[in-house]
Design a protein around this motif. Structure first.
Motif, PDB file in Angstrom:
ATOM      1  N   THR A 191     -42.091  59.390 -14.367  1.00 17.87           N
ATOM      2  CA  THR A 191     -41.422  59.023 -13.323  1.00 17.87           C
ATOM      3  C   THR A 191     -40.388  58.258 -13.390  1.00 17.87           C
ATOM      4  OG1 THR A 191     -43.852  58.864 -12.318  1.00 17.87           O
ATOM      5  CG2 THR A 191     -41.931  57.707 -10.984  1.00 17.87           C
ATOM      6  N   GLY A 192     -40.265  57.145 -14.258  1.00 15.78           N
ATOM      7  CA  GLY A 192     -39.040  56.556 -14.721  1.00 15.78           C
ATOM      8  C   GLY A 192     -38.100  57.709 -15.481  1.00 15.78           C
ATOM      9  N   PRO A 193     -38.348  58.291 -16.239  1.00 20.48           N
ATOM     10  CA  PRO A 193     -37.363  59.021 -16.728  1.00 20.48           C
ATOM     11  C   PRO A 193     -36.644  60.064 -15.640  1.00 20.48           C
ATOM     12  CG  PRO A 193     -39.244  59.202 -18.325  1.00 20.48           C
ATOM     13  CD  PRO A 193     -39.529  58.323 -17.139  1.00 20.48           C
ATOM     14  N   TYR A 194     -37.662  60.533 -14.815  1.00 21.69           N
ATOM     15  CA  TYR A 194     -36.816  61.374 -13.741  1.00 21.69           C
ATOM     16  C   TYR A 194     -36.022  60.698 -12.922  1.00 21.69           C
ATOM     17  CZ  TYR A 194     -39.338  65.877 -14.699  1.00 21.69           C
ATOM     18  OH  TYR A 194     -39.724  67.252 -15.248  1.00 21.69           O
ATOM     19  N   GLY A 195     -36.168  59.255 -12.651  1.00 20.81           N
ATOM     20  CA  GLY A 195     -35.485  58.644 -11.921  1.00 20.81           C
ATOM     21  C   GLY A 195     -34.157  58.336 -12.514  1.00 20.81           C
ATOM     22  N   LEU A 196     -34.119  58.034 -13.766  1.00 28.14           N
ATOM     23  CA  LEU A 196     -33.142  57.943 -14.566  1.00 28.14           C
ATOM     24  C   LEU A 196     -32.046  59.060 -14.702  1.00 28.14           C
ATOM     25  CD1 LEU A 196     -34.436  55.939 -17.693  1.00 28.14           C
ATOM     26  CD2 LEU A 196     -32.809  54.881 -15.859  1.00 28.14           C
ATOM     27  N   ARG A 197     -32.720  60.242 -14.892  1.00 31.33           N
ATOM     28  CA  ARG A 197     -31.960  61.632 -14.919  1.00 31.33           C
ATOM     29  C   ARG A 197     -31.383  61.927 -13.628  1.00 31.33           C
ATOM     30  NH1 ARG A 197     -32.613  66.831 -16.751  1.00 31.33           N
ATOM     31  NH2 ARG A 197     -32.573  66.055 -18.780  1.00 31.33           N
ATOM     32  N   THR A 198     -31.899  61.671 -12.565  1.00 27.34           N
ATOM     33  CA  THR A 198     -31.562  61.664 -11.325  1.00 27.34           C
ATOM     34  C   THR A 198     -30.367  60.918 -10.658  1.00 27.34           C
ATOM     35  OG1 THR A 198     -33.824  62.562 -10.233  1.00 27.34           O
ATOM     36  CG2 THR A 198     -32.099  61.932  -8.453  1.00 27.34           C
ATOM     37  N   ILE A 199     -30.405  59.690 -11.196  1.00 25.30           N
ATOM     38  CA  ILE A 199     -29.277  58.800 -11.152  1.00 25.30           C
ATOM     39  C   ILE A 199     -28.243  58.991 -11.894  1.00 25.30           C
ATOM     40  CG2 ILE A 199     -29.717  57.021 -12.720  1.00 25.30           C
ATOM     41  CD1 ILE A 199     -28.979  56.329  -9.074  1.00 25.30           C
ATOM     42  N   GLY A 200     -28.319  59.689 -13.015  1.00 24.48           N
ATOM     43  CA  GLY A 200     -27.216  60.077 -13.786  1.00 24.48           C
ATOM     44  C   GLY A 200     -27.179  59.655 -15.331  1.00 24.48           C
ATOM     45  N   LYS A 201     -28.220  58.729 -15.655  1.00 26.81           N
ATOM     46  CA  LYS A 201     -28.460  58.307 -17.276  1.00 26.81           C
ATOM     47  C   LYS A 201     -28.662  59.601 -18.181  1.00 26.81           C
ATOM     48  CE  LYS A 201     -28.858  55.335 -20.391  1.00 26.81           C
ATOM     49  NZ  LYS A 201     -27.666  54.836 -20.988  1.00 26.81           N
ATOM     50  N   ASP A 202     -28.023  59.533 -19.208  1.00 29.87           N
ATOM     51  CA  ASP A 202     -28.172  60.596 -20.157  1.00 29.87           C
ATOM     52  C   ASP A 202     -29.675  60.524 -20.686  1.00 29.87           C
ATOM     53  OD1 ASP A 202     -27.987  62.826 -21.785  1.00 29.87           O
ATOM     54  OD2 ASP A 202     -26.971  61.517 -23.395  1.00 29.87           O
ATOM     55  N   THR A 203     -30.674  61.335 -20.440  1.00 30.02           N
ATOM     56  CA  THR A 203     -31.920  61.355 -21.000  1.00 30.02           C
ATOM     57  C   THR A 203     -32.308  62.838 -21.114  1.00 30.02           C
ATOM     58  OG1 THR A 203     -34.166  60.357 -20.710  1.00 30.02           O
ATOM     59  CG2 THR A 203     -32.985  61.162 -18.726  1.00 30.02           C
TER      60      THR A 203
ATOM     61  N   ARG B 186     -28.907  51.946  -5.270  1.00 30.97           N
ATOM     62  CA  ARG B 186     -29.440  53.600  -5.361  1.00 30.97           C
ATOM     63  C   ARG B 186     -30.217  53.747  -6.374  1.00 30.97           C
ATOM     64  NH1 ARG B 186     -29.603  55.466  -1.376  1.00 30.97           N
ATOM     65  NH2 ARG B 186     -29.444  53.139  -0.853  1.00 30.97           N
ATOM     66  N   TYR B 187     -30.376  52.793  -7.446  1.00 26.01           N
ATOM     67  CA  TYR B 187     -31.430  52.693  -8.464  1.00 26.01           C
ATOM     68  C   TYR B 187     -32.845  52.768  -8.047  1.00 26.01           C
ATOM     69  CZ  TYR B 187     -27.716  52.701 -12.216  1.00 26.01           C
ATOM     70  OH  TYR B 187     -26.953  52.996 -13.079  1.00 26.01           O
ATOM     71  N   LEU B 188     -32.793  51.555  -6.963  1.00 27.14           N
ATOM     72  CA  LEU B 188     -34.181  51.354  -6.378  1.00 27.14           C
ATOM     73  C   LEU B 188     -34.567  52.535  -5.662  1.00 27.14           C
ATOM     74  CD1 LEU B 188     -36.502  49.435  -5.747  1.00 27.14           C
ATOM     75  CD2 LEU B 188     -35.348  48.390  -3.739  1.00 27.14           C
ATOM     76  N   ALA B 189     -33.646  53.154  -5.024  1.00 21.14           N
ATOM     77  CA  ALA B 189     -33.885  54.111  -4.197  1.00 21.14           C
ATOM     78  C   ALA B 189     -34.525  55.444  -4.814  1.00 21.14           C
ATOM     79  CB  ALA B 189     -32.794  54.834  -3.211  1.00 21.14           C
ATOM     80  N   GLU B 190     -33.685  55.404  -5.830  1.00 19.14           N
ATOM     81  CA  GLU B 190     -34.192  56.986  -6.864  1.00 19.14           C
ATOM     82  C   GLU B 190     -35.459  56.648  -7.584  1.00 19.14           C
ATOM     83  OE1 GLU B 190     -33.200  60.009  -6.888  1.00 19.14           O
ATOM     84  OE2 GLU B 190     -31.504  59.588  -5.859  1.00 19.14           O
ATOM     85  N   PHE B 191     -35.782  55.298  -7.863  1.00 19.36           N
ATOM     86  CA  PHE B 191     -37.114  55.036  -8.457  1.00 19.36           C
ATOM     87  C   PHE B 191     -38.153  55.125  -7.257  1.00 19.36           C
ATOM     88  CE2 PHE B 191     -34.949  51.957 -11.661  1.00 19.36           C
ATOM     89  CZ  PHE B 191     -34.988  53.093 -12.639  1.00 19.36           C
ATOM     90  N   THR B 192     -37.852  54.504  -6.098  1.00 18.00           N
ATOM     91  CA  THR B 192     -39.035  54.870  -5.002  1.00 18.00           C
ATOM     92  C   THR B 192     -39.007  56.405  -4.830  1.00 18.00           C
ATOM     93  OG1 THR B 192     -38.172  52.682  -3.909  1.00 18.00           O
ATOM     94  CG2 THR B 192     -39.111  54.190  -2.522  1.00 18.00           C
TER      95      THR B 192
ATOM     96  N   ILE C  98     -41.997  49.076  -4.052  1.00 17.34           N
ATOM     97  CA  ILE C  98     -40.583  48.898  -3.778  1.00 17.34           C
ATOM     98  C   ILE C  98     -40.137  47.488  -3.967  1.00 17.34           C
ATOM     99  CG2 ILE C  98     -38.972  48.995  -1.786  1.00 17.34           C
ATOM    100  CD1 ILE C  98     -40.659  51.290  -0.543  1.00 17.34           C
ATOM    101  N   ARG C  99     -40.948  46.523  -3.429  1.00 21.00           N
ATOM    102  CA  ARG C  99     -40.505  45.205  -3.582  1.00 21.00           C
ATOM    103  C   ARG C  99     -40.790  44.934  -5.244  1.00 21.00           C
ATOM    104  NH1 ARG C  99     -43.986  40.748  -0.375  1.00 21.00           N
ATOM    105  NH2 ARG C  99     -45.834  41.476  -2.308  1.00 21.00           N
ATOM    106  N   GLU C 100     -41.732  45.427  -5.633  1.00 18.62           N
ATOM    107  CA  GLU C 100     -42.025  44.937  -7.022  1.00 18.62           C
ATOM    108  C   GLU C 100     -41.005  45.627  -7.935  1.00 18.62           C
ATOM    109  OE1 GLU C 100     -45.781  47.158  -7.550  1.00 18.62           O
ATOM    110  OE2 GLU C 100     -46.819  45.273  -7.141  1.00 18.62           O
ATOM    111  N   ASN C 101     -40.274  46.736  -7.774  1.00 21.21           N
ATOM    112  CA  ASN C 101     -39.155  47.236  -8.463  1.00 21.21           C
ATOM    113  C   ASN C 101     -37.903  46.640  -8.097  1.00 21.21           C
ATOM    114  OD1 ASN C 101     -40.709  48.871 -10.351  1.00 21.21           O
ATOM    115  ND2 ASN C 101     -40.853  50.568  -8.737  1.00 21.21           N
ATOM    116  N   ALA C 102     -37.934  45.939  -6.942  1.00 20.81           N
ATOM    117  CA  ALA C 102     -36.542  45.243  -6.673  1.00 20.81           C
ATOM    118  C   ALA C 102     -36.764  44.005  -7.536  1.00 20.81           C
ATOM    119  CB  ALA C 102     -36.765  45.053  -4.958  1.00 20.81           C
ATOM    120  N   ILE C 103     -37.921  43.334  -7.608  1.00 22.32           N
ATOM    121  CA  ILE C 103     -38.118  42.396  -8.566  1.00 22.32           C
ATOM    122  C   ILE C 103     -37.430  42.371  -9.771  1.00 22.32           C
ATOM    123  CG2 ILE C 103     -39.604  40.614  -9.347  1.00 22.32           C
ATOM    124  CD1 ILE C 103     -41.173  40.850  -6.787  1.00 22.32           C
ATOM    125  N   MET C 104     -37.906  43.538 -10.401  1.00 23.03           N
ATOM    126  CA  MET C 104     -37.272  43.911 -11.703  1.00 23.03           C
ATOM    127  C   MET C 104     -35.939  44.140 -11.841  1.00 23.03           C
ATOM    128  SD  MET C 104     -38.016  47.549 -14.015  1.00 23.03           S
ATOM    129  CE  MET C 104     -37.047  48.318 -12.428  1.00 23.03           C
TER     130      MET C 104
END
Length: 229
Positions: A156-168, A44-50, A109-115
């Motif tokens: 992009t990263g912050p919006y992904g974190l916000r969507t997944i539920g991380k406090d930011t 789900r983290y990879l999905a939201e970042f993507t 997608i693959r690059e962030n999966a590697i991360m």
């Protein structure tokens, strides 16, 4: 740098602009608890970042409408399956008309999966890694995603974190305009100096209010700009 406005003044102004306390509070969402974040599957983290990578500079609605096909084409963002994809498969999937055909973004997608996989091996799992990151240094997590991920810089990263539920907090136009107006920052909001000043301001507002960064960010954004009823 000017003195930061008190949270109570920000809150009162937001209430007046939005039609009262009850209305304002109905517009404020809270982040997930660290315990809940740690239980979210890494796919789900990879999905939201993507999703945020593809939405960047594009019509968000179009990405949403195609998202079921993204999930199907990319194996529901299963990390191990994504890691096994050779370049030839990535290139082929990037031509699939059911998704948005942008090879440079598909490669992320693959690059962030590697991360994510690297964090899994070096720490206690990516979900736990995100859950444990202290919110008083949330810009440090932004910087980590920018450095080690693909196309996760800027908002992009912050919006992904916000969507997944991380406090930011988020650097929306209204938030940036507020800190610029109050001379907390000057120039780019993404500079190291500006980010540190904004983080320090949110930390101070959090100490005053006892609220999360997300709540403060949403209240602050409604206290300025053209967001009247």
């Amino acid at each position: 740098m000017s003195q930061l406005e008190k949270f109570d003044a920000i809150y009162q102004r937001a209430c007046e602009r939005k039609g009262g306390k009850e209305v304002l509070e109905s517009l404020i969402d809270k982040p997930l608890s660290p315990q809940t974040l740690a239980q979210i599957d890494e796919s789900r983290y990879l999905a939201e970042f993507t999703k945020k990578v593809f939405q960047s500079g594009f019509v968000w609605r179009v990405v949403e409408n195609k998202w079921d096909d993204f999930e199907r084409v990319f194996f529901e963002f299963n990390i191990q399956k994504i890691l096994l994809m050779p370049d030839e498969m990535l290139e082929k999937k990037a031509t699939d008309p059911s998704i948005i055909r942008n090879y440079n973004k598909v490669k992320t997608i693959r690059e962030n999966a590697i991360m994510i996989d690297t964090v899994n091996r070096e720490h206690c799992g990516f979900a736990q890694f995100v859950a444990d990151w202290p919110t008083e240094d949330i810009i440090g997590l932004w910087a980590y995603l920018k450095k080690h991920g693909a196309r996760l810089g800027g908002n992009t990263g912050p919006y992904g974190l916000r969507t997944i539920g991380k406090d930011t907090f988020l650097l929306s136009n209204d938030v940036v305009a507020y800190f610029t107006q109050w001379d907390i920052i000057s120039g780019s909001a993404q500079s190291k100096r500006s980010l540190n000043a904004i983080q320090a301001s949110f930390n101070e507002l959090q100490q005053q209010s006892g609220r999360t960064l997300q709540e403060i960010s949403m209240i602050l954004s409604r206290s300025v700009g053209d967001n009247y009823f």
